[in-house]
Design a protein around this motif. Structure first.
Motif, PDB file in Angstrom:
ATOM      1  N   LYS A  11      13.064   7.215  -8.800  1.00 34.39           N
ATOM      2  CA  LYS A  11      13.728   6.310  -7.850  1.00 34.39           C
ATOM      3  C   LYS A  11      12.955   6.221  -6.529  1.00 34.39           C
ATOM      4  O   LYS A  11      12.838   5.153  -5.940  1.00 34.39           O
ATOM      5  N   LYS A  15      11.388   2.822  -4.982  1.00 37.39           N
ATOM      6  CA  LYS A  15      11.708   2.372  -3.624  1.00 37.39           C
ATOM      7  C   LYS A  15      10.435   2.101  -2.824  1.00 37.39           C
ATOM      8  O   LYS A  15      10.344   1.106  -2.108  1.00 37.39           O
ATOM      9  N   ASP A  19       9.715  -1.541  -1.425  1.00 37.23           N
ATOM     10  CA  ASP A  19       9.575  -1.784   0.020  1.00 37.23           C
ATOM     11  C   ASP A  19       8.322  -2.600   0.326  1.00 37.23           C
ATOM     12  O   ASP A  19       8.343  -3.502   1.164  1.00 37.23           O
TER      13      ASP A  19
END
Length: 107
Positions: A11, A15, A19
């Protein structure tokens, strides 16, 4: 399917990549979905399309966008972090067979 015990690390890598894609204004819609069935967590990457014409793919892949934004070395490290938590990968590609289609050609 993810490696056992690697969901949180996976995860975090998702991310980090997400981003960069958002900051780069990558013109594509995507979502990661989590399947907690069986002994090993599974994650799916879903890229929706409005119709069959959308399956041509984006102008630039996510990998290319990350490399352009962060440089090749950083991009490689980010994708390596992403894949090191994956135990196995399955892909599904949908193709339209015009001859077998019940819809009018071009739809």
């Amino acid at each position: 399917h993810l490696r056992p015990g690697k969901l949180l690390e996976f995860k975090a890598s998702v991310k980090a990549i997400t981003d960069v894609l958002i900051a780069a204004d990558w013109d594509n819609t995507w979502a990661f979905t989590e399947h907690l069935t069986g002994d090993v967590p599974a994650v799916s990457l879903v890229i929706p399309e409005d119709g069959w014409g959308g399956f041509v793919g984006p102008d630039k892949s996510a990998r290319e966008v990350v490399a352009a934004a962060k440089g090749e070395d950083v991009a490689k490290a980010m994708w390596d972090a992403f894949t090191q938590h994956v135990e196995s990968i399955e892909s599904t590609v949908y193709l339209r067979d015009e001859e077998a289609s019940t819809e009018a050609a071009g739809n």
